[in-house]
Design a protein around this motif. Structure first.
Motif, mmCIF file in Angstrom:
data_model
loop_
_atom_site.group_PDB
_atom_site.id
_atom_site.type_symbol
_atom_site.label_atom_id
_atom_site.label_comp_id
_atom_site.label_asym_id
_atom_site.label_seq_id
_atom_site.Cartn_x
_atom_site.Cartn_y
_atom_site.Cartn_z
ATOM 1 N N GLY A 177 62.434 33.782 -13.971
ATOM 2 C CA GLY A 177 63.622 33.968 -13.145
ATOM 3 C C GLY A 177 63.627 35.288 -12.391
ATOM 4 O O GLY A 177 64.694 35.860 -12.153
ATOM 5 N N GLY A 178 62.454 35.790 -12.070
ATOM 6 C CA GLY A 178 62.348 37.041 -11.328
ATOM 7 C C GLY A 178 62.472 38.282 -12.174
ATOM 8 O O GLY A 178 62.461 39.385 -11.633
ATOM 9 N N ALA A 179 62.580 38.129 -13.493
ATOM 10 C CA ALA A 179 62.716 39.287 -14.378
ATOM 11 C C ALA A 179 61.590 39.275 -15.396
ATOM 12 O O ALA A 179 61.139 38.208 -15.836
ATOM 13 C CB ALA A 179 64.059 39.272 -15.084
ATOM 14 N N VAL A 180 61.140 40.464 -15.790
ATOM 15 C CA VAL A 180 60.087 40.600 -16.795
ATOM 16 C C VAL A 180 60.737 40.564 -18.169
ATOM 17 O O VAL A 180 61.517 41.461 -18.522
ATOM 18 C CB VAL A 180 59.297 41.913 -16.598
ATOM 19 N N ASN A 181 60.412 39.522 -18.910
ATOM 20 C CA ASN A 181 60.953 39.391 -20.270
ATOM 21 C C ASN A 181 59.999 39.937 -21.314
ATOM 22 O O ASN A 181 60.429 40.581 -22.277
ATOM 23 C CB ASN A 181 61.264 37.927 -20.574
ATOM 24 N N HIS A 182 58.700 39.660 -21.103
ATOM 25 C CA HIS A 182 57.687 40.066 -22.082
ATOM 26 C C HIS A 182 56.444 40.562 -21.344
ATOM 27 O O HIS A 182 56.302 40.362 -20.134
ATOM 28 C CB HIS A 182 57.315 38.903 -23.004
ATOM 29 N N VAL A 183 55.534 41.179 -22.092
ATOM 30 C CA VAL A 183 54.241 41.611 -21.559
ATOM 31 C C VAL A 183 53.154 41.121 -22.505
ATOM 32 O O VAL A 183 53.233 41.349 -23.725
ATOM 33 C CB VAL A 183 54.153 43.145 -21.424
ATOM 34 N N VAL A 184 52.146 40.412 -21.929
ATOM 35 C CA VAL A 184 50.998 39.944 -22.710
ATOM 36 C C VAL A 184 49.853 40.911 -22.448
ATOM 37 O O VAL A 184 49.505 41.177 -21.283
ATOM 38 C CB VAL A 184 50.601 38.514 -22.310
ATOM 39 N N SER A 185 49.279 41.440 -23.525
ATOM 40 C CA SER A 185 48.199 42.420 -23.407
ATOM 41 C C SER A 185 46.974 41.936 -24.139
ATOM 42 O O SER A 185 47.076 41.474 -25.291
ATOM 43 C CB SER A 185 48.610 43.779 -23.973
ATOM 44 N N ALA A 186 45.811 42.021 -23.459
ATOM 45 C CA ALA A 186 44.530 41.746 -24.102
ATOM 46 C C ALA A 186 43.845 43.077 -24.338
ATOM 47 O O ALA A 186 43.585 43.832 -23.385
ATOM 48 C CB ALA A 186 43.669 40.854 -23.223
#
Length: 709
Positions: A177-186
């Motif tokens: 929805g245009g907002a950053v909810n989470h961050v996935v990091s490798a």
């Protein structure tokens, strides 16, 4: 006037002298070949070096493409995880953890996959949470915050985590929805990229490395693995700041000098570096260096030989020219000796006879006045002849000035008569409207005497020699064969002699060219005339008819207007300011005559014999209005030394010097002092004293006061 066949070999010519130009020619021909060989060697050296540099840059480009491709692939894989529907709210942590495990098994370089919220709090770790993570936060908060802020993929720097293992994170925001909810990091282990980046391809002993966006080592081909995660060398970091690609010099892991080619990746700001040991870089060109060294040594030898030969040639040429000038002066002076000696004997006879008559007729006022005038007239004539002789014997470059030709020509009649014979009639005609000329007057006199001597030799049975002057304005196309344009004064010397053959006219002005018998001439007189007019910016022409005579015409540039000067023998002003004069003269008779002139002009005089006594008087407080000093005196100090010391003690005290030596006259003039040439008359002395006192306290011009020619 006559001229004549060239001598077979000019004086001083030898086979060695003739071969010198050949030696110079050989050296000059070899020198460009050696220089060309050296230049080709340098070009070959640079070509080989450029080839190595191009090869290194080619490897950098290839590895950069592989690195960009690998990073892009891993970013896309992390992006797929971040876009998984399993992260839609509410997220299914168990299902996402299972998906992350399957992906990690396919990516052996990934040590962990972390799911975190916007603030960097760990929500999920695959395969398991990292023990000891403080506060459950991700290790690199800076890159995490940048991913949340930009909403784009971010590659973090290489850091050592809680287990002291180097790794970097690829972070991708999970946007809904245009907002950053989470961050996935490798979390990626950098050493795992080694095989991908440096497998084969690079020559043996070449080094390679990858540097992250903060200048830390990501991977390297050589060197200890413990350096991964540490900052790269200062030269590497500085090169990245200066330019996105290029070549720089630095040091390898063991301190050895290296040459490094590099390229910065635009998206990640990572860079690839390929380093070549400097020894290997220079190895292919060792043969070229030896070749260049040999060529340089040979070039140095040839250049040294050429310069030595050239310097020797210049020295010999100068010596020969000086010998030519000496021979020219000696010949001309020899020609003048008889006539000058005759004139001086006549003058001495007049002065001696008049002086004896004065002693006999002390009471006869009319006879005394007549005899006194005869003595003065003879002295003036002797003075003029002496001045001409000093000018004739002078050395050095020409000093052109603007002067009135008529006054000089009148004085020259005496010398022309002495250079000719009694059976040659001499006529001089200079119209009153003749322009001033711009040339060296003394050199002009020498040139005219040389022309007169040639005319004399061309008239063995006597004849007529005519010297005339006229104003000419030369125009292009109508320049009387001179090649000149503008206003000139033409001085014509015409004789009624035997004339000059046509085949000799073209060689008249060559040095040593003469038609006279051996011992009768050197062929230098006309070459002096030619050299003088060329240095003066003029020209000389010759026309001749066999049996009728020859005509030489000297064209000299028009000078500036000459202001009329008061006659030298005018009576001193009765209202002269007078004053006290300190007279410094070591010749008693000259001092008495000079003192009499000064007292007759109204001056008070104190006479001393040398500079030391004069300095003592001034230092003792004696007051004088002006100092009149000879230049050349006995006792060590000269008039020039006296002037220097008096100027230091009394800069306001006017000083007038006098001398009978031409060298001292020139020295005093060059130092900006006023100098009066001996002999002088009372009017000349008084005028000089006035001139010096008039400019007292100002910077004196560097001129010589020569009065009463």
């Amino acid at each position: 006037m006559s001229a004549s066949p060239a001598l077979p070999n000019p004086p001083g010519t030898s086979p060695i002298r003739r071969h010198r130009p050949i030696a110079l020619l050989i050296v000059a021909a070899l020198l460009p070949l050696v220089l060309l060989s050296a230049a080709l060697g340098i070009v070959s050296l640079r070509h080989q070096q450029h080839a190595i540099e191009r090869e290194a840059l080619g490897h950098v480009e290839r590895i950069s493409i592989l690195l960009e491709r690998e990073l892009r692939a891993q970013i896309e894989l992390v992006r797929a995880l971040a876009q998984s529907t399993l992260l839609d709210m509410p997220i299914n942590e168990a299902a996402f953890a299972e998906l992350a495990r399957r992906v990690r098994r396919d990516q052996p370089a990934w040590t962990a996959i972390v799911l975190s919220d916007r603030d960097g709090n760990r929500l999920l770790d695959v395969p398991e949470p990292v023990a000891g993570s403080p506060g459950g936060k991700v290790v690199d908060q800076v890159s995490h915050a940048r991913a949340v802020q930009t909403g784009q993929a971010v590659i973090g720097p290489v850091l050592r985590g809680p287990r002291n293992r180097p790794a970097f994170a690829i972070r991708m925001p999970a946007t809904r929805g245009g907002a950053v909810n989470h961050v996935v990091s490798a979390v990626v282990e950098p050493t795992a990229m080694h095989d991908v980046l440096f497998s084969g391809a690079l020559p043996e002993a070449w080094m390679g490395g990858v540097i992250d966006s903060e200048g830390r080592v990501v991977a390297r081909r050589m060197g200890p693995l413990s350096s991964v995660g540490e900052l790269a060398s200062a030269s590497t970091r500085e090169a990245r700041v200066r330019s996105p690609s290029g070549i720089y010099e630095g040091s390898g892991p063991e301190g050895q000098p290296i040459l490094t080619a590099y390229r910065v990746l635009p998206d990640s700001n990572w860079s690839v570096h390929i380093a070549i040991p400097r020894d290997l870089y220079l190895a292919p060109v060792q043969q070229s260096l030896w070749l260049m060294a040999g060529a340089a040594a040979l070039t140095l030898m040839l250049v040294s030989a050429f310069l030595w030969l050239l310097g020797r040639e210049i020295r010999l040429d100068r010596r020969e020219k000086a010998a030519v000038a000496d021979a020219q002066h000696l010949e001309a002076l020899g020609r003048m000796t008889g006539g000058v000696a005759h004139d001086f004997n006549n003058l001495l006879m007049i002065m001696q006879g008049s002086a004896e008559a004065l002693k006999r007729r002390r009471g006869d006022a009319d006879s005394t006045a007549r005899l006194t005038d005869a003595i003065l007239s003879a002295a003036e004539r002797g003075k003029a002849i002496t001045r001409q002789l000093l000018a004739f014997a002078r050395r050095g470059t020409h000093e052109p000035v603007s002067f009135d030709l008529g006054s000089r020509m009148a004085d020259l009649v005496t010398l022309l008569k002495g250079s000719a014979r009694g059976d040659i009639h001499i006529g001089v005609l200079v119209p009153e409207d003749t322009w001033p000329v711009h040339a060296d007057p003394n050199a002009l006199e020498v040139a005219l005497i040389n022309l007169a001597v040639n005319a004399r030799d061309a008239m063995p049975a006597g004849g007529k020699l005519t010297v005339t002057a006229r104003n000419v304005t030369l125009q292009r196309g109508r320049d009387e064969g001179t090649g000149l344009v503008g206003d000139y004064v033409a001085i014509t010397v015409r004789d009624t002699g035997i004339g000059i053959p046509d085949e000799h006219l073209g060689r008249l002005f060559e040095p040593f060219f003469t038609t006279k018998a051996t011992g009768k001439g050197t062929g230098l007189g006309l070459s002096q005339v030619y050299g003088f007019v060329r240095q003066s910016g003029g020209a000389v022409t010759v026309a001749s008819t066999l049996g009728q005579g020859s005509t030489f015409t000297v064209f000299l540039p028009r000078g500036v207007h000459i202001q009329a000067q008061a006659p030298a023998d005018e009576t001193p002003d009765e209202k002269d300011e007078g004053g006290r004069v300190l007279l410094v003269e070591d010749n008693r008779e000259v001092a008495q005559i000079t003192e009499g002139m000064l007292r007759a002009a109204g001056y008070a005089v104190m006479w001393v014999k040398g500079p030391a006594a004069a300095l003592d008087l001034v230092a003792g407080g004696e007051a004088f209005d002006i100092v009149l000093s000879d230049i050349v005196m006995e006792g060590g100090l000269s008039g020039l030394d006296l002037a220097d010391r008096l100027h230091q003690r009394r800069p306001d005290l006017p000083i007038l010097l006098m001398t009978g030596y031409s060298e001292a006259l020139a020295t005093g003039s060059s130092r900006g002092l006023r100098v009066l040439s001996k002999p002088f008359r009372e009017a000349e002395l008084v005028a000089a004293l006035r001139g010096v006192r008039r400019v007292a306290g100002q910077a004196p011009p560097s001129n010589v006061i020569r009065l009463g020619r």
